[in-house]
Design a protein around this motif. Structure first.
Motif, PDB file in Angstrom:
ATOM      1  N   CYS A   1      -7.635   0.804   0.999  1.00 44.75           N
ATOM      2  CA  CYS A   1      -7.032   1.553   2.301  1.00 44.75           C
ATOM      3  C   CYS A   1      -7.062   2.908   2.307  1.00 44.75           C
ATOM      4  CB  CYS A   1      -5.516   1.235   1.995  1.00 44.75           C
ATOM      5  SG  CYS A   1      -4.567   2.009   0.743  1.00 44.75           S
TER       6      CYS A   1
ATOM      7  N   CYS B   1      -8.072   3.104  -3.840  1.00 40.41           N
ATOM      8  CA  CYS B   1      -7.751   1.740  -3.111  1.00 40.41           C
ATOM      9  C   CYS B   1      -8.630   1.685  -2.061  1.00 40.41           C
ATOM     10  CB  CYS B   1      -6.296   1.546  -2.691  1.00 40.41           C
ATOM     11  SG  CYS B   1      -5.925   0.107  -2.057  1.00 40.41           S
TER      12      CYS B   1
ATOM     13  N   HIS C   1       0.897  -1.412  -0.015  1.00 39.81           N
ATOM     14  CA  HIS C   1       0.039  -0.054   0.128  1.00 39.81           C
ATOM     15  C   HIS C   1       0.981   1.221  -0.045  1.00 39.81           C
ATOM     16  CE1 HIS C   1      -3.770  -2.080  -0.177  1.00 39.81           C
ATOM     17  NE2 HIS C   1      -3.230  -2.994   0.635  1.00 39.81           N
TER      18      HIS C   1
ATOM     19  N   CYS D   1      -1.892   2.358  -5.229  1.00 44.76           N
ATOM     20  CA  CYS D   1      -1.012   1.568  -4.294  1.00 44.76           C
ATOM     21  C   CYS D   1      -0.335   0.352  -5.240  1.00 44.76           C
ATOM     22  CB  CYS D   1      -1.957   0.665  -3.212  1.00 44.76           C
ATOM     23  SG  CYS D   1      -2.662   2.099  -2.209  1.00 44.76           S
TER      24      CYS D   1
HETATM   25 ZN    ZN Z   1      -3.926   0.567  -0.711  1.00 48.82          ZN
END
Ligand code: ZN
Length: 298
Positions: free
Chosen positions: A175, A173, A156, A180
């Protein structure tokens, strides 16, 4: 004797290794999908192996997540019933001995560094290119965990040197980031890139093995991005060997073309990095878990 266990989503596996890394025993059972059941399954596998072999072993465990160094509780496990539980401590109680745990990518790196492709290398960066892009670092036979247990987790970080076109085409993403490394280099990442360019939904394996021009182009983009991503690792860690695992590690062209792509993006390397195919394949989880207790420590 070393015992290693791999707690997978559907199967829990145990292996027993002698000091030379020879396999003495291997058993697999279905993974129990609750906390008490998981502890019981592991206790039974260990007791069964030890009674069959007539010896007691050290125990290491590959888990699909991490044990927080701050709280001692499991977190980020996709076997969600482990999250928030003092899993390592409870295992030590159930098994009446110290237990070491590490996530799958760290176990992969350790397995390959100990007696796999990276054997004899001081510093090994292991990468699993599958549904994600797990990474682990082993230094002189020991997993480098880091202050927060995330050393080696490069998935990430944003892909270095993203072009305007890449910025524009990639989705956010899960996250919270965008672009990423995992979004580009995982199997689903390769698949998504192919779909954006062609409109077709192909899985990574189909793209990697197809002779069609669109698939070749997608694989070339993937490899060039891999070169950028690995070059940033080389600049910080400068590993003696990079060992690849997971489905995309089976692409032969990687070992031919990737080193010079990394070299192109790296900072003044004298020689191309050693990028190696794994030796132990699907056994890396259990084998690496067993090696969490290095020589002279069990
Ligand atoms: Zn990510």
């Amino acid at each position: 004797m070393r015992l290693g266990l791999d707690l997978g989503g559907t199967k829990t596996e145990i292996i027993a290794l002698d000091d030379m890394g020879h396999e003495l025993l291997r058993r697999r059972v279905p993974t129990s999908r609750n906390y008490e059941g998981t502890l019981k399954t592991i206790a039974e596998l260990v007791a069964g192996a030890e009674s069959e072999l007539g010896a007691k072993g050290s125990v290491g465990l590959a888990i699909p997540g991490t044990i927080s160094r701050l709280t001692g509780l499991a977190k980020n496990a996709n076997s969600s019933w482990l999250n928030g539980k003092p899993f390592a401590r409870d295992l030590e109680t159930v098994l009446s001995r110290p237990v070491r745990t590490a996530n799958d990518a760290n176990c992969f790196a350790l397995s390959e560094a100990t007696d796999g492709a990276g054997k004899g290398s001081d510093v090994v960066f292991g990468v699993i290119l599958g549904t994600g892009t797990g990474g682990g670092v082993v230094v002189r036979g020991q997993v480098l965990e880091g202050a927060h247990g995330i050393a080696g987790e490069w998935g990430h970080n944003p892909l270095p040197g993203m072009t305007m076109e890449e910025w524009a085409e990639v989705e956010p993403c899960y996250c919270g980031g965008r672009g990423c490394i995992e979004q580009w280099l995982s199997g689903p990442g390769l698949s998504a890139d192919f779909k954006r360019k062609t409109g077709f939904t192909w899985n990574a394996e189909k793209i990697a093995t197809s002779s069609e021009a669109d698939a070749h182009a997608a694989l070339a983009r993937w490899m060039e991005r891999m070169g950028r991503a690995l070059a940033s690792i080389m600049n910080i860690l400068d590993p003696d060997a990079v060992v690849l695992g997971g489905g995309l590690s089976n692409v032969d062209a990687v070992y031919r073309d990737l080193p010079r792509l990394v070299e192109r993006h790296g900072f003044c390397p004298e020689t191309p990095p050693r990028i190696l195919r794994n030796v132990h394949g699907d056994s890396s989880g259990v084998r690496g878990a067993a090696w969490l207790w290095p020589a002279g420590m069990n």
